[in-house]
Design a protein around this motif. Structure first.
Motif, PDB file in Angstrom:
ATOM      1  N   LEU A 171       0.833  -1.202   0.000  1.00 37.44           N
ATOM      2  CA  LEU A 171       0.000   0.000   0.000  1.00 37.44           C
ATOM      3  C   LEU A 171       0.869   1.253   0.000  1.00 37.44           C
ATOM      4  O   LEU A 171       0.588   2.213  -0.732  1.00 37.44           O
ATOM      5  CB  LEU A 171      -0.917  -0.006   1.219  1.00 37.44           C
ATOM      6  N   ARG A 172       1.905   1.248   0.808  1.00 33.26           N
ATOM      7  CA  ARG A 172       2.790   2.411   0.883  1.00 33.26           C
ATOM      8  C   ARG A 172       3.451   2.691  -0.467  1.00 33.26           C
ATOM      9  O   ARG A 172       3.514   3.836  -0.916  1.00 33.26           O
ATOM     10  CB  ARG A 172       3.853   2.198   1.962  1.00 33.26           C
ATOM     11  N   LEU A 173       3.940   1.644  -1.120  1.00 35.55           N
ATOM     12  CA  LEU A 173       4.599   1.821  -2.408  1.00 35.55           C
ATOM     13  C   LEU A 173       3.615   2.269  -3.477  1.00 35.55           C
ATOM     14  O   LEU A 173       3.956   3.075  -4.356  1.00 35.55           O
ATOM     15  CB  LEU A 173       5.294   0.516  -2.820  1.00 35.55           C
ATOM     16  N   PHE A 176       3.200   5.924  -3.172  1.00 34.01           N
ATOM     17  CA  PHE A 176       4.316   6.703  -3.709  1.00 34.01           C
ATOM     18  C   PHE A 176       4.414   6.617  -5.228  1.00 34.01           C
ATOM     19  O   PHE A 176       5.376   7.109  -5.824  1.00 34.01           O
ATOM     20  CB  PHE A 176       5.632   6.255  -3.078  1.00 34.01           C
ATOM     21  N   GLY A 177       3.425   5.972  -5.860  1.00 31.26           N
ATOM     22  CA  GLY A 177       3.339   5.993  -7.315  1.00 31.26           C
ATOM     23  C   GLY A 177       3.989   4.833  -8.045  1.00 31.26           C
ATOM     24  O   GLY A 177       4.105   4.867  -9.275  1.00 31.26           O
ATOM     25  N   PHE A 178       4.386   3.790  -7.317  1.00 25.76           N
ATOM     26  CA  PHE A 178       5.013   2.650  -7.973  1.00 25.76           C
ATOM     27  C   PHE A 178       3.950   1.705  -8.535  1.00 25.76           C
ATOM     28  O   PHE A 178       2.915   1.465  -7.906  1.00 25.76           O
ATOM     29  CB  PHE A 178       5.900   1.878  -6.991  1.00 25.76           C
ATOM     30  N   GLY A 179       4.233   1.172  -9.732  1.00 25.48           N
ATOM     31  CA  GLY A 179       3.342   0.210 -10.353  1.00 25.48           C
ATOM     32  C   GLY A 179       3.594  -1.192  -9.838  1.00 25.48           C
ATOM     33  O   GLY A 179       4.539  -1.445  -9.091  1.00 25.48           O
ATOM     34  N   THR A 180       2.753  -2.122 -10.275  1.00 22.06           N
ATOM     35  CA  THR A 180       2.833  -3.496  -9.781  1.00 22.06           C
ATOM     36  C   THR A 180       4.192  -4.125 -10.053  1.00 22.06           C
ATOM     37  O   THR A 180       4.793  -4.763  -9.177  1.00 22.06           O
ATOM     38  CB  THR A 180       1.729  -4.351 -10.426  1.00 22.06           C
ATOM     39  N   ARG A 181       4.707  -3.965 -11.262  1.00 22.60           N
ATOM     40  CA  ARG A 181       5.994  -4.576 -11.595  1.00 22.60           C
ATOM     41  C   ARG A 181       7.126  -3.958 -10.780  1.00 22.60           C
ATOM     42  O   ARG A 181       8.033  -4.666 -10.311  1.00 22.60           O
ATOM     43  CB  ARG A 181       6.270  -4.425 -13.096  1.00 22.60           C
ATOM     44  N   THR A 193       2.115 -12.281  -7.231  1.00 24.75           N
ATOM     45  CA  THR A 193       1.981 -12.141  -5.787  1.00 24.75           C
ATOM     46  C   THR A 193       1.545 -10.734  -5.402  1.00 24.75           C
ATOM     47  O   THR A 193       0.685 -10.552  -4.534  1.00 24.75           O
ATOM     48  CB  THR A 193       3.313 -12.472  -5.085  1.00 24.75           C
ATOM     49  N   ILE A 194       2.121  -9.730  -6.052  1.00 23.39           N
ATOM     50  CA  ILE A 194       1.746  -8.340  -5.752  1.00 23.39           C
ATOM     51  C   ILE A 194       0.305  -8.086  -6.165  1.00 23.39           C
ATOM     52  O   ILE A 194      -0.436  -7.370  -5.473  1.00 23.39           O
ATOM     53  CB  ILE A 194       2.696  -7.355  -6.458  1.00 23.39           C
ATOM     54  N   GLU A 195      -0.112  -8.675  -7.274  1.00 20.55           N
ATOM     55  CA  GLU A 195      -1.504  -8.519  -7.704  1.00 20.55           C
ATOM     56  C   GLU A 195      -2.457  -9.111  -6.672  1.00 20.55           C
ATOM     57  O   GLU A 195      -3.521  -8.549  -6.400  1.00 20.55           O
ATOM     58  CB  GLU A 195      -1.701  -9.189  -9.069  1.00 20.55           C
ATOM     59  N   VAL A 196      -2.078 -10.254  -6.091  1.00 20.50           N
ATOM     60  CA  VAL A 196      -2.903 -10.856  -5.033  1.00 20.50           C
ATOM     61  C   VAL A 196      -2.971  -9.928  -3.821  1.00 20.50           C
ATOM     62  O   VAL A 196      -4.044  -9.740  -3.227  1.00 20.50           O
ATOM     63  CB  VAL A 196      -2.342 -12.236  -4.624  1.00 20.50           C
ATOM     64  N   HIS A 197      -1.831  -9.337  -3.462  1.00 19.19           N
ATOM     65  CA  HIS A 197      -1.818  -8.383  -2.344  1.00 19.19           C
ATOM     66  C   HIS A 197      -2.752  -7.209  -2.629  1.00 19.19           C
ATOM     67  O   HIS A 197      -3.492  -6.761  -1.733  1.00 19.19           O
ATOM     68  CB  HIS A 197      -0.405  -7.871  -2.097  1.00 19.19           C
ATOM     69  N   ARG A 198      -2.730  -6.720  -3.851  1.00 18.69           N
ATOM     70  CA  ARG A 198      -3.590  -5.586  -4.218  1.00 18.69           C
ATOM     71  C   ARG A 198      -5.064  -5.955  -4.060  1.00 18.69           C
ATOM     72  O   ARG A 198      -5.867  -5.151  -3.554  1.00 18.69           O
ATOM     73  CB  ARG A 198      -3.299  -5.126  -5.643  1.00 18.69           C
TER      74      ARG A 198
END
Length: 225
Positions: A171-173, A176-181, A193-198
């Motif tokens: 969430l923090r990243l 700050f404007g960072f994309g999934t990759r 894994t990040i998509e699952v977190h989202r």
């Protein structure tokens, strides 16, 4: 020789967990100059830290929350569960207002930012070993303000308190404007894994779309900064 051994045994034994060797070396120099403490072990990640703890007694662990592999948050939770008598001092480059309270909730006894560590690390270690909590004066004031706000309005809670440590980092990243990759690369995780977190973050926060998630994360980071 006997006196030297006795003095060495009296020193607090410190474990440092940080994935930057230069940071570990710098702190080791500061710690080893103190008459009442010594660097006992170093670890570059959570796995090395757990191995060190199983093989050696430590009086305090200094843990960075930005680790490759298992996050520092998860390491703190593991240490608190399995080694509840081991005090933990979090040391991080991340803003104290974002991470200190969560670190304390997980079981840490203090939080110090890396740019303050070479000056205040001795004070932080001694305060925690004496049974206290170490935070900056500014963070102390902020937490007292939050306690007062909660006393006035008990229904006011941090909306992200339900997130896991890794979801909190994601969430923090996002904020700050960072994309999934990019997030996947920073946290050393797969894009899937990040998509699952989202998805999990959206469900827990009651958000319906990715745009709502980005907007919430951006406003949340700005409010915490």
């Amino acid at each position: 020789m006997l006196n030297e051994n006795k003095d060495a045994q009296a020193k607090a034994r410190i474990l440092i967990v940080d994935d930057h060797p230069i940071v570990r070396q710098g702190l080791a120099q500061v710690i080893n100059l103190q008459a009442d403490m010594q660097l006992c072990c170093e670890a570059g990640n959570a796995e090395e830290a757990l191995t060190a703890i199983r093989s050696c007694h430590h009086d305090l662990a200094i843990v960075d929350i930005s680790l490759q592999g298992i996050s520092g948050f998860n390491l703190i939770a593991t240490l608190t569960a399995h080694y509840p008598q081991l005090p933990i001092l979090v040391m991080s480059m991340h803003e104290e207002s974002l991470y200190a309270e969560r670190s304390l909730r997980l079981g840490a006894r203090g939080y110090i930012m890396k740019h303050q560590a070479t000056v205040n690390i001795q004070l932080a270690i001694r305060r925690i070993l004496d049974g206290g909590i170490y935070l900056s004066d500014e963070m102390h004031r902020l937490m007292l303000d939050r306690i007062h706000t909660h006393a006035v309005d008990p229904g006011s809670t941090d909306p992200v308190a339900c997130l896991t440590g890794r979801e909190f980092e994601v969430l923090r990243l996002i904020g700050f404007g960072f994309g999934t990759r990019q997030i996947a690369e920073k946290l050393n995780r797969s894009v899937k894994t990040i998509e699952v977190h989202r998805v999990n973050i959206k469900e827990k926060l009651g958000l319906k779309t990715g745009i709502e998630l980005i907007r919430f994360a951006a406003f949340w980071v700005e409010a915490k900064d």
